[in-house]
Design an enzyme around this catalytic site. Sequence first.
Site, PDB file in Angstrom:
ATOM      1  N   GLU A 130      -1.105  -1.215  -4.849  1.00 32.04           N
ATOM      2  CA  GLU A 130      -2.405  -0.441  -5.051  1.00 32.04           C
ATOM      3  C   GLU A 130      -2.006   0.426  -6.221  1.00 32.04           C
ATOM      4  O   GLU A 130      -0.983   1.276  -6.443  1.00 32.04           O
ATOM      5  CB  GLU A 130      -2.703   0.539  -3.872  1.00 32.04           C
ATOM      6  CG  GLU A 130      -4.065   1.066  -4.209  1.00 32.04           C
ATOM      7  CD  GLU A 130      -4.230   1.791  -2.881  1.00 32.04           C
ATOM      8  OE1 GLU A 130      -4.234   3.066  -2.779  1.00 32.04           O
ATOM      9  OE2 GLU A 130      -4.971   1.142  -1.826  1.00 32.04           O
ATOM     10  N   ASP A 143       0.731  -1.078  -0.023  1.00 34.06           N
ATOM     11  CA  ASP A 143       0.098   0.110   0.044  1.00 34.06           C
ATOM     12  C   ASP A 143       0.977   1.317   0.014  1.00 34.06           C
ATOM     13  O   ASP A 143       1.289   1.565   1.118  1.00 34.06           O
ATOM     14  CB  ASP A 143      -0.959  -0.128   1.285  1.00 34.06           C
ATOM     15  CG  ASP A 143      -1.913   1.094   1.254  1.00 34.06           C
ATOM     16  OD1 ASP A 143      -2.451   1.559   0.277  1.00 34.06           O
ATOM     17  OD2 ASP A 143      -2.091   1.810   2.446  1.00 34.06           O
ATOM     18  N   ASP A 173      -2.480   1.282   6.982  1.00 33.50           N
ATOM     19  CA  ASP A 173      -1.886   1.022   5.701  1.00 33.50           C
ATOM     20  C   ASP A 173      -1.283  -0.521   5.620  1.00 33.50           C
ATOM     21  O   ASP A 173      -1.316  -1.227   4.819  1.00 33.50           O
ATOM     22  CB  ASP A 173      -0.662   1.921   5.661  1.00 33.50           C
ATOM     23  CG  ASP A 173      -0.997   3.156   5.973  1.00 33.50           C
ATOM     24  OD1 ASP A 173      -1.320   4.059   4.992  1.00 33.50           O
ATOM     25  OD2 ASP A 173      -0.979   3.759   7.145  1.00 33.50           O
TER      26      ASP A 173
END
Length: 192
Positions: free
Chosen positions: A68, A7, A141
């Site tokens: 991501e 992330d 996160d």
Amino acid sequence: MRVLGVDPGLTRCGVGVVEGVAGRPLTMVGVGVVRTPSDADLGHRLVAVEQGLEQWLDEHRPEFVAVERVFSQHNVRTVMGTAQASAVAILCASRRGIPVALHTPSEVKAAVTGSGRADKAQVGAMVTRLLRLDAPPKPADAADALALAICHIWRAPAQNRLQQAVAAHAARTPPTTPRAPAARPSPKGRTA
């Protein structure tokens, strides 16, 4: 299959390693956050993210890295930092020959919770349940990184079959030569 989920972020870059195959219980191998000081020079922050990700790659030896996909936000500064951290993750994996997959936030949420509009608390709760953890990973996160890895494990078989079908179709279909566009008559019968 062992997947490192990333992330991306400059201040907090979530990382999580999940192992398993679609349709079977998954196992969390590791979870954490690579942090950089917000007042440090951008170059030093990117190097710190790279070093942190390299340590995770060395320690956990993933077969795939799921990152991501950066999407447009109203805050351009945040998008830039996210994109830069994302590029570092892609570079680290690619340098080692590890395949990288990009997943959108809504794709990850839909895979893990069943809704592409789930909030962070719902994602954290489902990650906790799916990986049989005692509590949701903190900060968010870290939970998001695990969700990315889970999403990739569950979606990779279908994506691979789709790619194989497209390749097989392309191999069977002879290439076509594009036709030249038909000449257009000049207006009112005039010739050029």
